[in-house]
Design a protein around this motif. Structure first.
Motif, mmCIF file in Angstrom:
data_model
loop_
_atom_site.group_PDB
_atom_site.id
_atom_site.type_symbol
_atom_site.label_atom_id
_atom_site.label_comp_id
_atom_site.label_asym_id
_atom_site.label_seq_id
_atom_site.Cartn_x
_atom_site.Cartn_y
_atom_site.Cartn_z
ATOM 1 N N VAL A 69 0.747 -1.177 -0.145
ATOM 2 C CA VAL A 69 0.038 0.037 0.077
ATOM 3 C C VAL A 69 0.822 1.184 0.029
ATOM 4 O O VAL A 69 0.635 2.072 -0.761
ATOM 5 C CB VAL A 69 -0.872 0.115 1.153
ATOM 6 N N THR A 70 1.931 1.221 0.649
ATOM 7 C CA THR A 70 2.637 2.399 0.877
ATOM 8 C C THR A 70 3.678 2.572 -0.300
ATOM 9 O O THR A 70 3.951 3.790 -0.809
ATOM 10 C CB THR A 70 3.774 2.119 2.259
ATOM 11 N N THR A 72 2.943 1.906 -3.188
ATOM 12 C CA THR A 72 1.973 2.363 -4.316
ATOM 13 C C THR A 72 1.850 4.103 -3.992
ATOM 14 O O THR A 72 1.899 4.668 -4.982
ATOM 15 C CB THR A 72 0.481 1.629 -4.408
ATOM 16 N N GLU A 73 1.526 4.129 -2.826
ATOM 17 C CA GLU A 73 1.454 5.653 -2.675
ATOM 18 C C GLU A 73 2.470 6.488 -2.655
ATOM 19 O O GLU A 73 2.464 7.433 -3.072
ATOM 20 C CB GLU A 73 1.117 5.811 -0.939
ATOM 21 N N TYR A 109 3.534 7.890 7.143
ATOM 22 C CA TYR A 109 2.121 7.755 6.469
ATOM 23 C C TYR A 109 1.718 6.091 7.140
ATOM 24 O O TYR A 109 0.683 6.279 7.499
ATOM 25 C CB TYR A 109 2.436 7.619 5.033
ATOM 26 N N ASP A 113 -1.518 5.782 8.951
ATOM 27 C CA ASP A 113 -2.647 4.954 8.179
ATOM 28 C C ASP A 113 -2.877 3.742 9.082
ATOM 29 O O ASP A 113 -3.968 3.321 9.012
ATOM 30 C CB ASP A 113 -2.007 4.471 7.129
#
Length: 123
Positions: A69-70, A72-73, A109, A113
């Motif tokens: 997820v990170t 991708t971010e 993040y 998150d």
């Protein structure tokens, strides 16, 4: 940081050992609330027992794994920094500079998150 000592001692190249220790120390000092842990023979940092980031030595680079997820971010910033990447990690070649601002932003993040997250990994 003592938890990482045996792992670091096992890195034969002293330049690589010192470089990885420098990065791990930076993370520990910048984010003192995180817990340094060894899991799956990888130095990691957790917050409230949930995974935040793993940083370990490979033959030609340091592997930084913040979860997909990170990745991708932050994909664009990872590319701009000149790091090669996979779905789950990016690589900092031993002689390349560390983009500490990128590292800080990724860790921040993940902490934010996953603030209410109670599992180790994201599902």
């Amino acid at each position: 940081m003592d938890v990482f000592a045996p792992y670091l001692a096992g890195i034969d190249n002293p330049d690589h050992r010192n470089r990885l220790e420098e990065i791990l120390t930076w993370v520990a000092e910048k984010f003192p609330q995180m817990e340094p842990v060894m899991k799956w023979n990888t130095p990691m940092f957790t917050d409230h027992d949930t995974f935040i980031i793993g940083i370990d030595a490979a033959k030609h680079h340091v592997s930084v794994a913040p979860e997909a997820v990170t990745m991708t971010e932050f994909a664009e910033r990872i590319e701009q920094a000149g790091y090669s990447a996979t779905k789950g990690l990016f690589r900092i070649k031993w002689k390349d500079p560390v983009d500490y601002k990128l590292l800080e932003d990724m860790i921040t993040y993940n902490i934010q998150d996953k603030a209410e997250y109670m599992a180790f990994w994201r599902k």
